[in-house]
Design a protein around this motif. Structure first.
Motif, PDB file in Angstrom:
ATOM      1  N   SER A  30       0.834  -1.204   0.000  1.00  0.00           N
ATOM      2  CA  SER A  30       0.000   0.000   0.000  1.00  0.00           C
ATOM      3  C   SER A  30       0.870   1.255   0.000  1.00  0.00           C
ATOM      4  O   SER A  30       0.551   2.250  -0.643  1.00  0.00           O
ATOM      5  CB  SER A  30      -0.941  -0.012   1.201  1.00  0.00           C
ATOM      6  N   ILE A  31       2.011   1.218   0.713  1.00  0.00           N
ATOM      7  CA  ILE A  31       2.884   2.405   0.767  1.00  0.00           C
ATOM      8  C   ILE A  31       3.409   2.726  -0.627  1.00  0.00           C
ATOM      9  O   ILE A  31       3.304   3.861  -1.116  1.00  0.00           O
ATOM     10  CB  ILE A  31       4.071   2.166   1.727  1.00  0.00           C
ATOM     11  N   ALA A  32       3.955   1.707  -1.284  1.00  0.00           N
ATOM     12  CA  ALA A  32       4.516   1.933  -2.622  1.00  0.00           C
ATOM     13  C   ALA A  32       3.424   2.361  -3.599  1.00  0.00           C
ATOM     14  O   ALA A  32       3.666   3.144  -4.514  1.00  0.00           O
ATOM     15  CB  ALA A  32       5.222   0.668  -3.112  1.00  0.00           C
ATOM     16  N   ARG A  33       2.197   1.854  -3.380  1.00  0.00           N
ATOM     17  CA  ARG A  33       1.100   2.233  -4.277  1.00  0.00           C
ATOM     18  C   ARG A  33       0.755   3.715  -4.103  1.00  0.00           C
ATOM     19  O   ARG A  33       0.554   4.426  -5.084  1.00  0.00           O
ATOM     20  CB  ARG A  33      -0.130   1.345  -4.010  1.00  0.00           C
ATOM     21  N   HIS A  34       0.728   4.188  -2.851  1.00  0.00           N
ATOM     22  CA  HIS A  34       0.489   5.623  -2.613  1.00  0.00           C
ATOM     23  C   HIS A  34       1.561   6.467  -3.303  1.00  0.00           C
ATOM     24  O   HIS A  34       1.262   7.471  -3.947  1.00  0.00           O
ATOM     25  CB  HIS A  34       0.511   5.921  -1.104  1.00  0.00           C
ATOM     26  N   GLU A  35       2.817   6.037  -3.153  1.00  0.00           N
ATOM     27  CA  GLU A  35       3.927   6.807  -3.734  1.00  0.00           C
ATOM     28  C   GLU A  35       3.838   6.811  -5.251  1.00  0.00           C
ATOM     29  O   GLU A  35       4.026   7.845  -5.906  1.00  0.00           O
ATOM     30  CB  GLU A  35       5.267   6.204  -3.286  1.00  0.00           C
ATOM     31  N   SER A  36       3.546   5.645  -5.798  1.00  0.00           N
ATOM     32  CA  SER A  36       3.446   5.510  -7.240  1.00  0.00           C
ATOM     33  C   SER A  36       2.302   6.370  -7.790  1.00  0.00           C
ATOM     34  O   SER A  36       2.443   7.054  -8.815  1.00  0.00           O
ATOM     35  CB  SER A  36       3.238   4.029  -7.559  1.00  0.00           C
ATOM     36  N   ASN A  37       1.147   6.374  -7.076  1.00  0.00           N
ATOM     37  CA  ASN A  37       0.000   7.185  -7.511  1.00  0.00           C
ATOM     38  C   ASN A  37       0.330   8.677  -7.500  1.00  0.00           C
ATOM     39  O   ASN A  37      -0.037   9.406  -8.430  1.00  0.00           O
ATOM     40  CB  ASN A  37      -1.215   6.930  -6.603  1.00  0.00           C
ATOM     41  N   MET A  40       2.589   9.469 -10.469  1.00  0.00           N
ATOM     42  CA  MET A  40       1.900   9.477 -11.753  1.00  0.00           C
ATOM     43  C   MET A  40       0.995  10.703 -11.873  1.00  0.00           C
ATOM     44  O   MET A  40       0.901  11.310 -12.942  1.00  0.00           O
ATOM     45  CB  MET A  40       1.079   8.195 -11.939  1.00  0.00           C
ATOM     46  N   SER A  41       0.317  11.096 -10.761  1.00  0.00           N
ATOM     47  CA  SER A  41      -0.558  12.273 -10.803  1.00  0.00           C
ATOM     48  C   SER A  41       0.244  13.526 -11.136  1.00  0.00           C
ATOM     49  O   SER A  41      -0.161  14.343 -11.969  1.00  0.00           O
ATOM     50  CB  SER A  41      -1.261  12.472  -9.460  1.00  0.00           C
ATOM     51  N   VAL A  42       1.406  13.677 -10.450  1.00  0.00           N
ATOM     52  CA  VAL A  42       2.240  14.864 -10.692  1.00  0.00           C
ATOM     53  C   VAL A  42       2.753  14.844 -12.130  1.00  0.00           C
ATOM     54  O   VAL A  42       2.761  15.870 -12.822  1.00  0.00           O
ATOM     55  CB  VAL A  42       3.415  14.907  -9.686  1.00  0.00           C
ATOM     56  N   LEU A  43       3.148  13.651 -12.585  1.00  0.00           N
ATOM     57  CA  LEU A  43       3.676  13.533 -13.950  1.00  0.00           C
ATOM     58  C   LEU A  43       2.610  13.936 -14.979  1.00  0.00           C
ATOM     59  O   LEU A  43       2.898  14.678 -15.929  1.00  0.00           O
ATOM     60  CB  LEU A  43       4.136  12.095 -14.201  1.00  0.00           C
ATOM     61  N   ILE A  44       1.379  13.474 -14.768  1.00  0.00           N
ATOM     62  CA  ILE A  44       0.310  13.784 -15.732  1.00  0.00           C
ATOM     63  C   ILE A  44      -0.002  15.284 -15.716  1.00  0.00           C
ATOM     64  O   ILE A  44      -0.122  15.924 -16.767  1.00  0.00           O
ATOM     65  CB  ILE A  44      -0.945  12.938 -15.412  1.00  0.00           C
ATOM     66  N   MET A  45      -0.080  15.874 -14.494  1.00  0.00           N
ATOM     67  CA  MET A  45      -0.316  17.320 -14.413  1.00  0.00           C
ATOM     68  C   MET A  45       0.791  18.088 -15.127  1.00  0.00           C
ATOM     69  O   MET A  45       0.524  19.025 -15.899  1.00  0.00           O
ATOM     70  CB  MET A  45      -0.378  17.760 -12.940  1.00  0.00           C
ATOM     71  N   ALA A  46       2.024  17.689 -14.900  1.00  0.00           N
ATOM     72  CA  ALA A  46       3.155  18.389 -15.514  1.00  0.00           C
ATOM     73  C   ALA A  46       3.111  18.248 -17.032  1.00  0.00           C
ATOM     74  O   ALA A  46       3.415  19.191 -17.768  1.00  0.00           O
ATOM     75  CB  ALA A  46       4.475  17.837 -14.950  1.00  0.00           C
ATOM     76  N   THR A 102       0.266  15.788  -1.708  1.00  0.00           N
ATOM     77  CA  THR A 102       1.502  15.376  -1.035  1.00  0.00           C
ATOM     78  C   THR A 102       1.257  15.115   0.441  1.00  0.00           C
ATOM     79  O   THR A 102       1.722  14.117   0.999  1.00  0.00           O
ATOM     80  CB  THR A 102       2.588  16.455  -1.222  1.00  0.00           C
ATOM     81  N   VAL A 103       0.481  16.020   1.078  1.00  0.00           N
ATOM     82  CA  VAL A 103       0.195  15.835   2.510  1.00  0.00           C
ATOM     83  C   VAL A 103      -0.613  14.551   2.716  1.00  0.00           C
ATOM     84  O   VAL A 103      -0.337  13.767   3.631  1.00  0.00           O
ATOM     85  CB  VAL A 103      -0.555  17.060   3.076  1.00  0.00           C
ATOM     86  N   GLN A 104      -1.600  14.328   1.839  1.00  0.00           N
ATOM     87  CA  GLN A 104      -2.398  13.102   1.965  1.00  0.00           C
ATOM     88  C   GLN A 104      -1.527  11.860   1.839  1.00  0.00           C
ATOM     89  O   GLN A 104      -1.668  10.905   2.607  1.00  0.00           O
ATOM     90  CB  GLN A 104      -3.478  13.075   0.881  1.00  0.00           C
ATOM     91  N   THR A 105      -0.596  11.886   0.865  1.00  0.00           N
ATOM     92  CA  THR A 105       0.281  10.725   0.671  1.00  0.00           C
ATOM     93  C   THR A 105       1.201  10.548   1.880  1.00  0.00           C
ATOM     94  O   THR A 105       1.380   9.437   2.375  1.00  0.00           O
ATOM     95  CB  THR A 105       1.117  10.887  -0.612  1.00  0.00           C
ATOM     96  N   ALA A 106       1.762  11.665   2.362  1.00  0.00           N
ATOM     97  CA  ALA A 106       2.671  11.581   3.508  1.00  0.00           C
ATOM     98  C   ALA A 106       1.950  11.001   4.725  1.00  0.00           C
ATOM     99  O   ALA A 106       2.512  10.181   5.461  1.00  0.00           O
ATOM    100  CB  ALA A 106       3.239  12.968   3.823  1.00  0.00           C
ATOM    101  N   ARG A 107       0.690  11.414   4.907  1.00  0.00           N
ATOM    102  CA  ARG A 107      -0.088  10.873   6.041  1.00  0.00           C
ATOM    103  C   ARG A 107      -0.357   9.384   5.854  1.00  0.00           C
ATOM    104  O   ARG A 107      -0.320   8.612   6.799  1.00  0.00           O
ATOM    105  CB  ARG A 107      -1.408  11.619   6.176  1.00  0.00           C
ATOM    106  N   ALA A 108      -0.643   8.995   4.611  1.00  0.00           N
ATOM    107  CA  ALA A 108      -0.987   7.598   4.355  1.00  0.00           C
ATOM    108  C   ALA A 108       0.205   6.663   4.547  1.00  0.00           C
ATOM    109  O   ALA A 108       0.038   5.521   4.956  1.00  0.00           O
ATOM    110  CB  ALA A 108      -1.534   7.455   2.932  1.00  0.00           C
ATOM    111  N   VAL A 109       1.419   7.158   4.248  1.00  0.00           N
ATOM    112  CA  VAL A 109       2.575   6.257   4.347  1.00  0.00           C
ATOM    113  C   VAL A 109       3.261   6.325   5.711  1.00  0.00           C
ATOM    114  O   VAL A 109       4.101   5.496   6.026  1.00  0.00           O
ATOM    115  CB  VAL A 109       3.619   6.519   3.233  1.00  0.00           C
ATOM    116  N   ALA A 110       2.885   7.331   6.539  1.00  0.00           N
ATOM    117  CA  ALA A 110       3.440   7.376   7.897  1.00  0.00           C
ATOM    118  C   ALA A 110       2.835   6.216   8.682  1.00  0.00           C
ATOM    119  O   ALA A 110       1.804   5.664   8.296  1.00  0.00           O
ATOM    120  CB  ALA A 110       3.108   8.702   8.557  1.00  0.00           C
ATOM    121  N   ALA A 111       3.473   5.831   9.785  1.00  0.00           N
ATOM    122  CA  ALA A 111       2.954   4.708  10.566  1.00  0.00           C
ATOM    123  C   ALA A 111       1.521   4.994  10.982  1.00  0.00           C
ATOM    124  O   ALA A 111       1.245   6.036  11.549  1.00  0.00           O
ATOM    125  CB  ALA A 111       3.831   4.493  11.787  1.00  0.00           C
TER     126      ALA A 111
END
Ligand code: CUA
Length: 327
Positions: A30-37, A40-46, A102-111
């Motif tokens: 799940s952690i790697a999936r959050h990071e990967s998502n 990809m979101s930032v890449l598509i926006m850019a 970014t904040v949502q992802t950071a919260r999701a991957v924190a313990a």
């Protein structure tokens, strides 16, 4: 490119196709999936911004290029409130969106606050190998981490020498391993398999050969693995095996142990050496041929490693009778 290099490159491509690709773009947790998502979101926006901005630029350059009979100085315009507001508002909106994501992802991957993992592993960085202490279960192992599928595992990281970084891209982001400081992270594996990792902080000449192999086991396989690691080391049955054990208890004992519960030794714990598939920082396949080459000249195989004693041919022969029995 010469033919020789062509063959080499072709071979590298072929070989890399056989290995599982250790990238967070191929997530297995799940952690790697959050990071990967997020990536990809930032890449598509850019990409969208790039195509729109560059497209508008090229369109205007072509449309408004100087033509035959044009005035020497084109029409001069000073400011346009609609355009000014638009190209200020869009970046502000995008930056806010990036911040929230970014904040949502950071919260999701924190313990997670609810994390009450039954499994705690102490990761110890050494130049240049990894020690994994399962203190609650009473044993230590090296280079190959086993975790049960679907279970969050709490990991504490420390180093006995310099700064390393623990990184298994398909399972979690990297976390620095710092002497004198206990960092923590957690990982899970969603599906059984073998995942490759690598020290991600330059830590000396053999930094590149400080790899990690993670086995995400079914609960059954994990329990069987733990039961085996907890057993005392194999006791010699023959005179040759006894001689091998004596060498380990002798010159090797300065750095290695045959007691599975002993931790923070200079070299990896040997109690169940041959239950592992690789050695020397997960660099070489563990088989008798490679082990023999290692004992004959470790410095040729991995220059600069801490194993710099000379072992006599007789001692090597004795060790080769005993070490492969340490399953
Ligand atoms: Cu340890 Cu790089």
């Amino acid at each position: 490119m010469s033919r020789k290099y062509g063959v080499l490159v072709g071979l590298a491509v072929l070989l890399s196709a056989c290995q599982p690709t250790p990238t967070f773009l191929n997530p297995a947790s799940s952690i790697a999936r959050h990071e990967s998502n997020l990536y990809m979101s930032v890449l598509i926006m850019a990409l969208v911004v790039f195509v729109l901005v560059e497209g508008a630029l090229v369109y205007i350059l072509v449309r408004d290029r100087k033509r035959e009979g044009d005035e020497e100085i084109p029409l001069q315009i000073y400011g346009n409130n609609v355009i000014e507001i638009t190209w200020t508002a869009i970046p502000v909106f995008l930056t806010i969106a990036l911040f929230i994501m970014t904040v949502q992802t950071a919260r999701a991957v924190a313990a997670p606050a609810s994390l009450t993992s039954d499994l705690n592993v102490q990761v110890v960085g050494h130049q240049w190998w990894w020690e994994f202490d399962y203190a609650d279960l009473g044993f230590a192992t090296a280079n190959e981490l086993h975790i049960p599928v679907g279970t969050p595992v709490q990991i504490s990281l420390e180093s006995v020498d310099v700064i390393h970084s623990f990184w298994v891209p398909q399972l979690a982001g990297k976390t620095d391993v710092i002497p004198g400081q206990n960092n923590t992270m957690w990982i899970t594996g969603d599906k059984p398999g073998v995942y490759l990792g690598q020290c991600a902080e330059f830590c000396g000449t053999e930094h590149a050969l400080m790899r990690i192999t993670v086995f995400v086991d079914t609960q059954e396989d994990f329990d069987a693995w733990v039961a085996n690691q907890q057993k005392p080391a194999y006791q010699p049955q023959t005179a040759e095996e006894q001689d091998g054990q004596k060498v380990i208890m002798g010159p090797c004992a300065a750095c290695h142990s045959l007691d599975p519960s002993v931790t923070k030794t200079t070299g990896p714990n040997l109690a169940h050496l041959f239950s592992r598939t690789t050695f020397a920082g997960s660099t070489f396949d563990l088989n008798e041929k490679n082990l023999h080459s290692w004992l004959v000249d470790t410095q040729a195989m991995k220059p600069g490693n801490d194993m710099d004693l000379t072992i006599t041919p007789k001692e090597i022969e004795a060790l080769m009778h005993y070490l492969p029995k340490l399953k």
